[in-house]
Each structure stands twice: as structure tokens, then as C-alpha cells.
Design an enzyme around this catalytic site. Sequence first.
Site, short mmCIF file in Angstrom:
data_model
loop_
_atom_site.label_atom_id
_atom_site.label_comp_id
_atom_site.label_asym_id
_atom_site.label_seq_id
_atom_site.Cartn_x
_atom_site.Cartn_y
_atom_site.Cartn_z
N GLY A 14 0.86 -1.19 0.00
CA GLY A 14 0.00 0.00 0.00
C GLY A 14 0.89 1.22 0.00
O GLY A 14 1.73 1.37 -0.87
N ALA A 17 3.02 4.74 -2.92
CA ALA A 17 3.20 4.14 -4.24
C ALA A 17 2.03 3.24 -4.58
O ALA A 17 1.45 3.33 -5.68
CB ALA A 17 4.50 3.36 -4.28
N LYS A 80 3.62 24.41 -1.80
CA LYS A 80 5.07 24.47 -1.96
C LYS A 80 5.40 25.23 -3.24
O LYS A 80 4.93 24.87 -4.31
CB LYS A 80 5.63 23.05 -2.04
CG LYS A 80 7.10 23.06 -2.33
CD LYS A 80 7.67 21.68 -2.45
CE LYS A 80 9.09 21.78 -2.98
NZ LYS A 80 9.68 20.50 -3.31
N GLN A 150 -1.84 35.61 -20.77
CA GLN A 150 -1.36 36.99 -20.90
C GLN A 150 -0.95 37.55 -19.52
O GLN A 150 -0.18 38.49 -19.43
CB GLN A 150 -2.48 37.89 -21.46
CG GLN A 150 -2.92 37.52 -22.86
CD GLN A 150 -1.81 37.70 -23.87
OE1 GLN A 150 -1.08 38.68 -23.85
NE2 GLN A 150 -1.65 36.73 -24.75
N VAL A 190 6.38 -16.05 -3.00
CA VAL A 190 6.06 -15.65 -4.37
C VAL A 190 6.32 -16.87 -5.25
O VAL A 190 7.40 -17.44 -5.20
CB VAL A 190 6.97 -14.49 -4.82
CG1 VAL A 190 6.64 -14.08 -6.25
CG2 VAL A 190 6.84 -13.30 -3.87
N LEU A 335 9.88 2.98 -4.29
CA LEU A 335 11.16 2.55 -3.72
C LEU A 335 11.53 1.12 -4.09
O LEU A 335 12.70 0.75 -4.05
CB LEU A 335 11.13 2.69 -2.20
CG LEU A 335 10.88 4.12 -1.69
CD1 LEU A 335 10.75 4.12 -0.17
CD2 LEU A 335 12.01 5.04 -2.12
N THR A 346 11.72 14.30 -5.50
CA THR A 346 11.38 13.51 -6.67
C THR A 346 10.78 12.15 -6.32
O THR A 346 10.42 11.41 -7.23
CB THR A 346 12.62 13.29 -7.55
OG1 THR A 346 13.69 12.86 -6.71
CG2 THR A 346 13.00 14.56 -8.26
N ILE A 348 7.89 11.10 -4.84
CA ILE A 348 6.52 10.91 -5.29
C ILE A 348 6.42 11.11 -6.79
O ILE A 348 5.67 10.43 -7.47
CB ILE A 348 5.58 11.85 -4.49
CG1 ILE A 348 5.48 11.30 -3.06
CG2 ILE A 348 4.21 11.95 -5.14
CD1 ILE A 348 4.70 12.16 -2.11
#
Lengths: 515, 508
Positions: A14, A17, A80, A150, A190, A335, A346, A348
Site C-alpha cells: 500500500g 506508491a 510548496k 497573458q 512468491v 522505492l 522527486t 513521489i
Amino acid sequence: MAEPSIRNIVIVGGGTAGWMTAAAVSKVLRAGTYTVRLIESDEIGRVGVGEATIPPITTFNRILGIDENEFLRKTQGSIKLAIEFVNWGRLGQTYLHPFGQFGLDIEAVKFHQYWRKLGMLGEVPPLDDYCLTAMAAKLGRFTRPSPDPQSVLSTLKYAYHFDAALYARFLRDYAEKRGVKRREGKVVDVSLRGEDGFIEAVTLASGERIEGDFFIDCSGFRSLLLAQALKTEFDDWSHWLPCDRAVATQCEAGGELTPFTRATAHKAGWQWRIPLQHRIGTGYVFCSKFISDEEAIQTLLANLDGPPLVDPWLLKFTAGRRKQLWNKNCVAIGLAGGFMEPLESTSIHLIQAGITRLLSLFPGAAISPLEVDEYNRLMISHYEHIRDFIILHYHATERDDSPFWDQCRTMTVPETLKHKIDLFRGCGRLFRYEDELFAEGSWIAVLLGQNVLPQAYDPLVDAIDVKVVRNTLTQIRSHVRQTVEAFPTHRTFLQRNCPAPKLLVNRGAGYVGAK
Amino acid sequence: MTLADNRIRKLVILGDGMAAWLSANVLAHVLAAQQVHICVAESGGEIDVDTFGPCVSTLPSIDLMHKLLGIDESTFMRRTNATFKLGTKLTGWVKQAESYFEPFGETGVNFEGIPFHHYWLALGGKEQAALSDYALSAVAANLGKFSHPLADTTSVLSTMAYGYHFDAALYTQMLRERATKHGIERLKGELTTVTHSDNGFVESLVLECDLRVPGDFFIDCSGPQGLLIAQALETGFEDWSPLLPCDRAISVSSRSADPLMPYTSATARAAGWQWRIPLQHSTDNGYVYSSRHVSDQDAAATLLANLDGSVRGEPRHQSFRSGRSAKFWNKNVVAIGGAASGLEPLASTGLHLVQRSLLRLIELFPDKSCAAGEATEYNRLMSSECERMRDFLLLHYALNGRDSAFWKDCRAMGLPPLLQRKIEHFRNRGRVVDYDEETFKPPSWAAVFLGQDVRPRCRDPLLDTVPPQQIATMLLRMKTAIRQAAEAMPTQRTYLAKIGAAAPVTID
């Protein structure tokens, strides 16, 4: 044409990401055609450090159809406009890296070239004074940009600070409403298909087996699928980015709610400061070769705005990325694919970039090596451009007060970066690679902010009378200032539009770090 | 800073063709306030060093250069016998007599971020319309119609874009007059010697009659011979003839035929392809071929047998070499035009490349020392741009469906890896990979892929979320609107007269 056989998508993990991915997939690949399941365990903590963003996040939210005020309210978010860098070029020196451009190009020649010429003539007005976003950041003011191209107000660019756990929670509601099924549980095994090594299923601690056609690994540093199950190798960048640990904490918010992130360089790394409505997130990214964890914690605690809300927690990492971000039927987002310190916010963004590229190359009938290769090519170049930009901050320094900075200042940098620096140093020229995230304005801010001054300016600048240049610059400067002075303060803006509920922050109830 | 002392004061352009005079005009305009003395040394005498045949077919980008220079469109068109160009019609590249169109401007609309050609493909066999039926430029071109596009982006009339066809000698003459009027010095005489300074930079040109022309910076527009870049500086050449086998061209002018079509034709022949460029009062024809596959006589016979008007004048033969100078900028010399690269005119890129070179040079304009890394960056950017262009040309050859030895050889060629990847991606799912420095954007590539009968193996899965009936309705509505808009336009000839761009009839 064959029916697509990719129907069953499983997201492992979860967090930011996982839920960003689930939300985007549920919006774009509409329910009914695809089954999307997300497995997460409440027992596993989040890294929870990437809480500052860059402007593309506004596009991501817009595509999902998210109301900005609601989002800011629910995530304790703030605005920000820039990052303030303290002590990077030299001790005691501060500069801003604002979003958006500096000044206006005159006769097709870049603004900073005129600024440089005046600088060489001995007049050095600060470059920030010519950038609406920078001025707003300095004065702590904000209003939404104008859609009218403009208007000077249309040049205002912004992103957010928010509580990443609350953002994940917000997106979870969004995704679940659109049919994503959440499964609570820890992945303990897995299983791979014999014939081609594709992932067939994951098994949870409860013994439940979840099969899928396509797996998205959002398991964070553990990289359960891509690294552990598929044995995808790692490309290590620690010779360029030597920081390998961080201690993070949260503290009570002080007086001023700054509309910018602050990155303060310390003896062996740097400290982030991200102001939210209810608290400040902060942490020290450092290189364990030069200082101990204890020393890092002491430095962090000595540099807080207010009393800490949680005990500092430790993160360990290696800068770099997996050699493939998409391997067989598995894509790693966030990650699980790679790590670069959040110096330019950077983290997110890389999640977002992974998602948008995955959706544009989403497999049809079968997984083709072509799409896999293309995804990897695009993501790798994205990673590398960002990497170069981050290395620049470490390398372009005059600091010689610690062995850490000596190493950074004298290291060999990637050829692509060297080329950029040389070209800028010569005559202030910059070229952006098409896929490059950071635009010209960003490079200019950091290069000049860290004292890489062009030896000459563009000869075409002399085509315009210096008096005209001086007048134009004065006009831009006063126009920028007047415009910003009419904005409400950042806090007023938030209170009027999106005040977040007062949260009771329990001391000691912070997030747990990754192992 | 002592910077000002090192500024370029004297700039010498060598050559007498279109590239030389365009360079002179543009640089004089941009450097106007800088007291740079610009001089054109007209060595050579071949007027068309930068063109194939006597006429030029351009991309839409040329308009930008004319606006910069303040060249009035009607005047320019009247003076150069010019016509509008809305794209290129390619015939016989896949099957004899079958055509497709590469239009300028937009084709369809990218709904929901999915490129238009995916929608067109999704209709499969149920829809008989060609892809170009969704491009206003193509539909108007095939009807021989033209009017200027509108700026209002809500109107279908904003989706068109156009270039020109014009007479190269008349155009060069216009540029030369304009330049000399703006104070550019013009020297005539064959180049005899080039002198160098100690660091190997070019110091001066010596023309016949011992006229010495010193300069701080030189632009080599001397055509394929590359008097400065190739000969004086021995820069070296990257030969692309293994990829692009055509090495000869024969051209001839014919009487113009009505209606006056606003497009270039490129028709595949046994050992190459034939162009047809309609001007107001004549038509320019040429055959670009491989001398290994056909003799000059047979090529001439083929060309003469395939004209739609009676011949005017003698056919002219020309050789060329595909490739590029190993560096475009070497020391204090920049090569522009034929001296920089040789690319056959199939995609009308010649003048566009001259223009791109000038814009890049302006962006990176150096001082006398050329020591700030400008040349490296210029070469990096221009070689990518040139190579992506080459790959676009190559694509037409690589995907051909013809039977003669020449075409079979073209199919068997090994392709550059970046192009190979592009082709595979399209074959797989109709996706156009877009690299840095592409002149031709994804819709142009898609037009060629689909025009040359490449059909993707599977469809874009994102399209599954749009109901097929909705796609069919949407496309039908679009096609009808485009057709109506095109039919309402005047014919090109009427329009030229209306805007005062009709050239006076010349008597032969």
C-alpha cells in the site's frame, strides 16, 4: 484481434506508491474489464519521508478528478513554491530553487543572460526578484495562478507538502470506490511459473494464494517481487550519491508556515524541513562513512523548529535503481524500483512517472519484450536525468569544512552532467534533454545559487542597449513584487480555502522505518 | 571582464546558393545591433548547390524564417513562381498505382490522450476511408484547394499547415537583393587558398585576383564539396550510402498542368523515385535513382516517359552522396546546407535543415575563441536531428513492397538500431517511439507506417474502454466536417490571384 489476456492485476504494497498506482489504474483501466487487487499489511510501516512534491502532481490529481481543497484539507497539506537551499554553495549562503521561470526572454535571448551582463557590469540584483514564484515564496504569500496566459499570474507554478500517510488513505478511498479490492495480509511467498519465470501468484501469511496476470511491486525498499523473487540486479550510484542513511522525525509547527521546503546542508549530508498544517516533517540524510547514527540524531534534534512529536527513526538505503524497472510480468513503482534521496522532492514524482509510463505502455494480449524495453529505456533515462541534477547540488560547492564535502567537491561526475556544467560555465548556455524533468529555470537556479557563474554572457545580449536592458529588468522586478504583495499570506490562503481539522498528534505514534 | 574585446567582428560566408544567402539574411538580422561585418564570398557558380533540381519543396517551418525576416508572403510567392504545399502524395511505394498522403498539420484528434491513428485502426475493415481523409490538409490538397489556416483552435480550419514550392534561383536572387540592400558585402571570385592561424582556425580566404578575405568566423555554404569544412579543415565524412543507395538525380521542367495541385508527388520507379513539384507556370520533375541499378540513359527515358506536360529545356544530371560531415562545426567554421549533409529530397528537409542550423548557431553564438563548448553541443544536437531525419527517409525504403532488384536490396538493408526499434514498436502495437530532436512528430511517422501498409499486431488496450460504436460515430462526424470545410475552399489558382500572389506568366 486477440482478447487481452492481462485481466488480473495485483499490487503488492500500500503506502503512497501502492495507492497512487491503484487510484490511477482504477481511473484509466475501467472496472469490469480488469480486476485490481492491492495487498497491504497494517503491520508493515511506511517509509513516510517523501512528503514534498513538484508541480506535475497537480496534473496527476487533476486527471483523477480530485478536488484540490478537499485533498489539501484531508492531507493536512500546504503549498510548496520552492526549495530553499541553505549552506550548499558555501557555509552561510542561501538560495531558492523556485518552480517556474525567471523573468522574460527578450528578443529570443534568455533572461538570465541579460541578468549576467548587468552582473558583470557590477550591478547584481538577486535573480529571485524576477521570478513570481520565488518572490511569493520569499514573502510567504500565495494565490492560485491565473489561466490567462497573458497575465503574469499564469507563470506561478506550485506543488504541495502533505502527510503521505493521509494521502495514501485519501487515495485508498478513491480506489476502493472504483472497484479496487484491498486484501489485508503479509506476503510470505512468491511463486514463479516454471516455463518462463513469470510471477504466478503470491501467498499471504494466512495461507491464501492470490494469482495474477500482472504484478505491480510497491513493497518499498524490500522490493519483494522485483528484487527478491525475480532477482533483478541493482545499479549502485553510491559513488556519486554517498548518503546512505536518514534519521527522520516530526515536530510541532512553529510560527511561520513557509510555502517552501528547506534543505539545509550539514557536515555529512543535509536536513529536510517540510511544513504541513499540523506539524513539520524533518530528517537528516547522511553518509554513515563520516558520522555515526547518534551524531546524526543529535544534529537533527538540535535543529528542530519545535518539540519533537515522535522519537527519530532510522532509514538505511543505497542510491541507485534496479537494472530493469519492468521485468517479466512485474513493474516496480516507487522505492521497490530505486531510491534517490528526496533533495529535489522527486520520490513521489518518480512514482507518478512510473504510473503514467506504465499506463501508456500497458500490455495488451500478452507482455511483449518491446514494451518492457521501452518502459525501461524511458524510466532509466528519467532516473538518470534526475540523478545528474541531484549530484550537481553536491558537486558544485566550495565547502571544504568536512571530509564529506571534500569528497563530493572533488568526485568525478557523470559525463552528461559534466557537459552541462561546462556549457553553462562557458557562456551560460543550457540545453534540456526532451525527457528531462527539470527545466532550464531549475538548472539556472541551482547553478547560479551554487556559484557556477558563466565566464561570459551570450554575445547576442549586446544587441540590446544596456539602458533598455536595465529598464526592462527594473520593470519586471517591480511588477513581480507588486503582483505578489497583493496575494494573501500562505496561512490565510489555507484557512480560507482548505483548513485541515486539528489532529491530535500522539507523541511516539510516528511511523516505523523500513528494515 | 574583457569579453567585448573577443567578440566576433567579421563573419564570412562562403558560397552563392540558397544556404549562403539565407544565412546572410538571418545572421544580419539577428546581429544587427552588434556591428558585425558580414561578407558573402561567392565562390562556385553553381546556383543550386543546396537543391536537387531547380525547385524547392519545403516543410511548414520556413514560414517562421520569413516572419523573422519580414518577408511578405504574397510578394515572395509572386517573385518565385511559388505555390502552396499541403503535403506529399506517395504513389507506388507499396503496390503499383496505390497512393497515400503525408499531410502537414493535424490528422484527426487525440481523444483522451490516445493518438488518433489508434481510433482509425480500431474501426478495422468496417471503415473504408483512408487515414488522410481525417486530415484537412490532405483532403484540400487532393481537391486542388487552398486557403490560409485560421488561428482559432476551435475551428477545423486551424488544423491545416502548409509549406511552399518555389523556384530556387528566383528565391536566391530575392534573398541576395535583400541582403545587399541591408549592407552585406558581396565578393565574387573562385576560392584559391585558405590560410590558417597557429591554432588551426581559418584565418582568411584568398579569392582569385589575390583578394584576401580575413574573418573571425566562417560559414561554409559551398555545397557538397565542403571547401572549408571538408577540404581546408579535413573534417571527414560519414557515408550513409550503404543505407540510402540513391546517388544520382535527373531533373527536367515541364509545362504546368491544371488544376494546380498544392502538394508534392513522390512516385516510386524501378530504381528510385520521381518527384513532381508544381509551380505556378511550370512543373519541376526529377528522378532520384541508384546508378548501380539503372543507367543514366534509362533513368532519363523513364523520367521523360512520365511527365504530364511537354518538356521545357534540357534534362540535367546531378550526382550526390548521402551522409554528413563528421562535424558540422569544426574550429571556427560551421557548415550549413550541402556542405553539412546530403539527404535526398524525399522528405523536403533541405531548407529546413539550413534553418535549424542557423537557429542553433544563433542560440550558441560564440566569441572568437569558440572555447565555451558551443561546438560540441551544436554537433551533438545537429547530428541527432540529422540522423532522425535520415531514419525517416529510410523508413519509406525499408517498408517498400516492390519487386525490382533495387527495392529488394532496400528491404534487405540492415537498419540503424533506433529505427529498428521504432519499426518493431509500431508493428507490435501501433506505438510511435519519439526520440530527442525529431523533425517529424509521431503523426507523420504514423502516416508513413500506415501508408506503407504496416498493421500493428494488437490494439492499444486503453482503447478497450471506448465503445466501438462511439468511435465510428465520432470518426464519421469528423470526416464529414473536414470534407465540407475543404469543399468550401477556393481552388489554389483562384486563391493565389485573390491574395495578390499570382506570378506573371513568363514566355518561353
